[in-house]
Enzyme design. Structure first.
Site, short mmCIF file in Angstrom:
data_model
loop_
_atom_site.label_atom_id
_atom_site.label_comp_id
_atom_site.label_asym_id
_atom_site.label_seq_id
_atom_site.Cartn_x
_atom_site.Cartn_y
_atom_site.Cartn_z
N GLU A 189 -8.37 23.34 -2.52
CA GLU A 189 -9.27 24.16 -2.59
C GLU A 189 -8.44 25.51 -2.78
O GLU A 189 -9.01 26.64 -3.70
CB GLU A 189 -10.52 24.50 -1.37
CG GLU A 189 -10.96 23.26 -0.89
CD GLU A 189 -10.27 22.52 -0.03
OE1 GLU A 189 -11.05 21.69 0.82
OE2 GLU A 189 -9.05 22.38 0.02
N ARG B 182 3.41 0.60 -5.91
CA ARG B 182 4.33 0.92 -4.95
C ARG B 182 4.67 2.56 -5.03
O ARG B 182 4.67 3.21 -3.85
CB ARG B 182 5.78 0.36 -5.23
CG ARG B 182 5.82 -1.05 -5.25
CD ARG B 182 7.30 -1.59 -5.48
NE ARG B 182 7.54 -2.85 -4.96
CZ ARG B 182 8.55 -3.48 -5.45
NH1 ARG B 182 9.52 -2.85 -5.91
NH2 ARG B 182 8.75 -4.91 -4.91
N THR C 166 11.29 -13.23 3.41
CA THR C 166 11.47 -12.63 2.12
C THR C 166 12.71 -12.05 1.98
O THR C 166 13.23 -11.89 1.07
CB THR C 166 10.28 -12.03 1.86
OG1 THR C 166 8.99 -12.90 1.71
CG2 THR C 166 10.33 -11.15 0.35
N ASP D 13 15.39 -12.94 -0.40
CA ASP D 13 15.55 -12.34 -1.64
C ASP D 13 16.25 -11.10 -1.87
O ASP D 13 16.87 -10.48 -2.93
CB ASP D 13 13.99 -12.08 -2.18
CG ASP D 13 13.23 -13.58 -2.36
OD1 ASP D 13 13.88 -14.59 -2.59
OD2 ASP D 13 12.15 -13.48 -2.54
N GLY E 7 5.57 -12.78 2.33
CA GLY E 7 5.22 -14.11 1.99
C GLY E 7 3.98 -14.75 2.31
O GLY E 7 3.23 -14.17 3.08
N ALA F 292 -0.71 -13.41 8.51
CA ALA F 292 -0.56 -12.62 9.74
C ALA F 292 -1.22 -11.49 9.74
O ALA F 292 -2.05 -11.11 10.74
CB ALA F 292 0.89 -12.12 10.20
#
Length: 325
Positions: free
Chosen positions: A55, A187, A199, A203, A256, A262
């Site tokens: 604003e 991202r 992961t 990787d 993964g 989860a």
């Protein structure tokens, strides 16, 4: 009082708000437009570090042309004192606005309703117009206010038959370059990015943004593991640990199968980004582990498509979680 065109102008303010994400943290990403006689007099979005507010930016652009105009802002103007400058409610009151169309009342108890009250006391006609684009633009802020955690986007890149890797673990690259560039653009809109421990160990992903001009927007890096985290990356022991992430409003999860499961089992996913490549893998690693579903009826009507587009040879679909009020 709702007038013709109010929804369109407020939606436009919501689009401006997206430009502030995620640089506005710890403040919400807000968009504002000042309109008089059908013409834009000023516009703004929350600047890096949270100040100046949207604003204030729009009013500075409009100058004396704000008098008699309508302010469209996605969030109630702040009314709590700050050493960094006057409140937006006071700035708006002093500008002699005619109307203010506000997307949402601020859930922050320091302002909640008092910003609107201050405008009304100054003679400004106030309309609160709850719009889906406004809620979407403030998703991270609203998640923190309601659930005490960031808004979570789970990203999955799969084959047509739902695999994320071959049986031997090979996964580079299922999707093509266009899809991968799109992932990097997502991202860049996140405060933090998280992968699972497996992961990370397998990787060693860089978890950065590799798009020209946006490399500085690489998010904070997190790994889901109970083991000690390597340098440059933070460890989170369980998905519930995201409640302790402080000023993180948007979390991007690229884990993964077990990490994805989860977060889903913990009811912590708000948006699902699915990238599907036109390939079949067969006996590969599936995108999801067990999410604790025992009743098939519970799997239906829980997600709604919010975006769908072709990215080269791959298909991108975004789903929003359907939650009860």
């Amino acid at each position: 009082m709702y007038l013709h065109g109010d929804a369109e102008w407020l939606d436009a303010a919501a689009r401006l708000a997206i430009r502030a994400r995620p640089l506005s943290r710890p403040n919400p990403s807000v968009g504002a437009i000042i309109v008089r006689d059908g013409r834009v007099q000023g516009r703004g979005w929350t600047k890096a570090g949270g100040r100046p507010h949207a604003e204030a930016v729009a009013l500075a652009q409009a100058g004396p042309n704000a008098a008699g105009a309508t302010l469209y802002t996605t969030l109630e103007p702040c009314a709590h004192a700050s050493p960094r400058g006057p409140t937006c409610a006071d700035l708006c009151s002093a500008a002699e606005l005619k109307r203010a169309v506000i997307g949402l009342e601020d859930p922050d108890p320091r302002t909640a309703g008092s910003g609107i009250a201050r405008l009304v006391a100054a003679g400004v006609a106030v309309t609160v117009l709850d719009r889906p684009p406004v809620r979407s633009s403030l998703a991270g802020y609203l998640c923190r206010a309601r659930y005490g955690r960031p808004h979570v986007t789970l990203k999955l890149a799969t084959s047509l038959d739902g695999c994320i890797a071959l049986e031997n673990g090979e996964s580079r690259w299922i999707t093509g370059e266009d899809a991968r560039r799109h992932v990097h653009s997502r991202r860049a809109m996140a405060d933090a990015i998280l992968v699972g421990g497996e992961t990370w160990r397998t990787d060693r992903p860089s978890l950065d943004v590799r798009l020209p001009g946006l490399k500085a927007r690489s998010p904070r890096r997190l790994v889901l593991t109970r083991k000690a985290a390597p340098g440059g990356i933070e460890a989170i022991g369980s998905p519930s640990g995201i409640h302790q992430l402080g000023d993180v409003q948007y979390l991007y999860v690229e884990g993964g199968a077990q990490t994805a499961a989860a977060f889903l089992q913990g009811d912590l996913v708000d948006t699902l980004h699915l990238y599907q490549a036109p390939v079949l893998i067969g006996a590969g690693r599936q995108a999801l582990g067990d999410i604790g579903l025992s009743d098939l009826a519970a799997a239906h009507e829980r997600w709604a498509v919010s975006d769908s587009r072709q990215l080269g040879s791959d298909r991108f679909t975004a789903y929003e979680r359907i939650r009860s009020a």
